[in-house]
Design an enzyme around this catalytic site. Sequence first.
Site, PDB file in Angstrom:
ATOM      1  CG  HIS A 126      -0.353   0.245   2.541  1.00  0.00           C
ATOM      2  ND1 HIS A 126      -1.075   0.715   3.609  1.00  0.00           N
ATOM      3  CD2 HIS A 126       0.921   0.046   2.994  1.00  0.00           C
ATOM      4  CE1 HIS A 126      -0.286   0.795   4.675  1.00  0.00           C
ATOM      5  NE2 HIS A 126       0.915   0.411   4.328  1.00  0.00           N
ATOM      6  CG  HIS A 146       5.530   0.363   2.733  1.00  0.00           C
ATOM      7  ND1 HIS A 146       4.817   1.521   2.508  1.00  0.00           N
ATOM      8  CD2 HIS A 146       5.103  -0.084   3.938  1.00  0.00           C
ATOM      9  CE1 HIS A 146       4.032   1.776   3.533  1.00  0.00           C
ATOM     10  NE2 HIS A 146       4.175   0.817   4.415  1.00  0.00           N
ATOM     11  CD  GLU A 186       0.581  -0.731   8.892  1.00  0.00           C
ATOM     12  OE1 GLU A 186      -0.206  -0.050   8.213  1.00  0.00           O
ATOM     13  OE2 GLU A 186       1.493  -0.229   9.571  1.00  0.00           O
ATOM     14  CG  ASP A 190      -3.284 -13.125   0.043  1.00  0.00           C
ATOM     15  OD1 ASP A 190      -2.369 -12.510   0.606  1.00  0.00           O
ATOM     16  OD2 ASP A 190      -3.224 -14.333  -0.243  1.00  0.00           O
ATOM     17  CG  HIS A 191      -0.169 -12.714  -2.965  1.00  0.00           C
ATOM     18  ND1 HIS A 191      -0.543 -13.423  -1.846  1.00  0.00           N
ATOM     19  CD2 HIS A 191       1.134 -13.029  -3.205  1.00  0.00           C
ATOM     20  CE1 HIS A 191       0.489 -14.150  -1.438  1.00  0.00           C
ATOM     21  NE2 HIS A 191       1.518 -13.930  -2.228  1.00  0.00           N
ATOM     22  CB  CYS A 242       3.788   5.219   5.383  1.00  0.00           C
ATOM     23  SG  CYS A 242       4.379   4.410   6.871  1.00  0.00           S
ATOM     24  CG  HIS A 246       2.569  -3.772   6.197  1.00  0.00           C
ATOM     25  ND1 HIS A 246       3.652  -3.489   6.988  1.00  0.00           N
ATOM     26  CD2 HIS A 246       2.105  -2.577   5.771  1.00  0.00           C
ATOM     27  CE1 HIS A 246       3.828  -2.172   7.042  1.00  0.00           C
ATOM     28  NE2 HIS A 246       2.911  -1.594   6.297  1.00  0.00           N
TER      29      HIS A 246
END
Lengths: 137, 137, 137, 137, 137, 137
Positions: free
Chosen positions: D14, D39, D124, D79-80, D33, D41
Amino acid sequence: MLLVTKRLHFSASHRLHNAELSDQENKDIYGKCNNPNGHGHNYILEVTVAGKEDPKTGMVIDLKLLKEIIQKTLIDQVDHSHLNLDVSFLKNKIPTTEVLAKEFWKLLEKKIKTGKLYEIKIFESQNNVVIYRGGGK
Amino acid sequence: MLLVTKRLHFSASHRLHNAELSDQENKDIYGKCNNPNGHGHNYILEVTVAGKEDPKTGMVIDLKLLKEIIQKTLIDQVDHSHLNLDVSFLKNKIPTTEVLAKEFWKLLEKKIKTGKLYEIKIFESQNNVVIYRGGGK
Amino acid sequence: MLLVTKRLHFSASHRLHNAELSDQENKDIYGKCNNPNGHGHNYILEVTVAGKEDPKTGMVIDLKLLKEIIQKTLIDQVDHSHLNLDVSFLKNKIPTTEVLAKEFWKLLEKKIKTGKLYEIKIFESQNNVVIYRGGGK
Amino acid sequence: MLLVTKRLHFSASHRLHNAELSDQENKDIYGKCNNPNGHGHNYILEVTVAGKEDPKTGMVIDLKLLKEIIQKTLIDQVDHSHLNLDVSFLKNKIPTTEVLAKEFWKLLEKKIKTGKLYEIKIFESQNNVVIYRGGGK
Amino acid sequence: MLLVTKRLHFSASHRLHNAELSDQENKDIYGKCNNPNGHGHNYILEVTVAGKEDPKTGMVIDLKLLKEIIQKTLIDQVDHSHLNLDVSFLKNKIPTTEVLAKEFWKLLEKKIKTGKLYEIKIFESQNNVVIYRGGGK
Amino acid sequence: MLLVTKRLHFSASHRLHNAELSDQENKDIYGKCNNPNGHGHNYILEVTVAGKEDPKTGMVIDLKLLKEIIQKTLIDQVDHSHLNLDVSFLKNKIPTTEVLAKEFWKLLEKKIKTGKLYEIKIFESQNNVVIYRGGGK
């Protein structure tokens, strides 16, 4: 190669300080870890024994027995203690995790009679870990 | 109800001892935790703030800011210390985790200006945990 | 054999994609990890150094120093980055964890002057882990 | 009060960025951020449902069913992925964990037909956590 | 040396009992683990493969493929089972973690065609762990 | 609000099965958890007590005492057992985690004489968790 590991905890305080150095040198080397009143950790200790499984029991070493040996030989000496002040085998030593691991090895090695002591691993914290596998001086 | 939590660590030693009781009473109450030279822990501190998310930032409170506040107000006072001997706001107090949580609350509550302090949670170890949510005396 | 390990974290995004293959081949090989906009992880990095403990300090290598070296050499390059787009030493490489571990080794090995770099371990997630101990091509 | 929690993981990237603010303001607010390439998580998602146990099954809600609902409603979307670019219900939103938790709630609440959605908790990272229990705006 | 590890879970019950020994001998050796109705664990299984990374993919072995192999070869046989009663390859064996690790090795070794099986690690619990690296009898 | 939590472990096997339903219905509801020979878990039990800290001790309840109460009342009954077959207070009950939490509450509530039982939390696995806070039927 078959290895079994037992994991235990102990809580202790310590101070990193070399009595042969000046106060300033100690502060430079150890920083906050040189605080005169000490500080503390929840240490995690992992002891690994190498061997073959006994066909009669299916075990390399009975983990209940291994736990008792570690408890009596090490944990009972260091848990809820100040490592510098309360532990006879650490007297006049600098209680870094490296030194702890080597001293633990010396005490434990001769007590393991089934299999052979393979590794001592100590987590001083989640982020600082030491492993000792014997040998050296 | 929207809650954000910041988690930090500190390492400290302490001794559970009530100076108004006899040595024997202290030993009976605290057992190994009464060891005169103290012992230590890797404490985990979780601070939770309640609020609404700011539509401009999408955040209840900037977690970098919250971390700085906790660091300066609490961690810098207690990390790598002996809680009984080195920490002014714990002088003459018994540094159980309950007492820590309440003293931390007093110091932190007034520093949180975005949202409202909701909870202080302290893990003395993986198995012993205290939560304080304010109120009482 | 005495080993000390320092553990750090970084958060990064990446895309598994080999520019020399067709889009379909990339999709077949990497599946969801080939998503054009990338995805991300909280990586855990464990760096292990082998050596003897210095009798003056009781340490193989000062873990504060080791942390600074890892921070400057690796974490500052990759944390809060897109590994494919933002990291110069990964340009034109496929940022699998295997490749990361080997590239990290190359950068870090020459910076460790006390003891010897023994192992780089990277957790891409709790369930996917890579270890590199040097050697090979 | 009887609560059951299902825990799942997703990996995503994100970028924290508010399109209505200047680049400088974004940098000031979000720091690293705000990195243009994003980047990522390994998020942990915990969904808690409140209810009574059904005397026929001894369960508040079948956790296999709850997992399927969360998987289809949330995990399959995020996801992904790159949360800003790939996820329709986050378009034009700032994908902080607070916003994620509230958007997840909106989607999930109506899908839970046995018991009642009680809480959405998102890690996170190990150190940054958000809880949403509904209500507010 | 490049190693990749995949971690999976399974839940099973077992009873430690050697049919060639008397009931009393079994009780003396295994204690509570000899309970006739068995007891159970959430086992964690870590499978490590050694190899070189394929320059085409940047991977030693595709972890999705490795997961499928472990799932089909091992997890599907042992998950939600009673190891003594439900698992054909453990019939007439004492299901200690040592025996599990060696039997898992035998089944898995021939299925790994990219790289080479290097290590099987099984956590019976957080505190009891076995590693097998092949060889011996 | 001041809460203290003690965390303990137990290993047990169980079978999810409602004797009043047909085999097919049981299979439909419980899937693999209905395996006739059972399966098992490393359960984690967290017991939380609410109260005020005693000014004499700085504690809500002595965690050593709380541990002993939980050990004797609960752990000694369920550890290394088959929950359906070996545990008297679970006879003729379906041993889901929900039912466990409620039965544990009934037994424990009356034993807590300092402070008040606030919550029972049971992790059947890392991903499946139940909380009970009393009340209901």
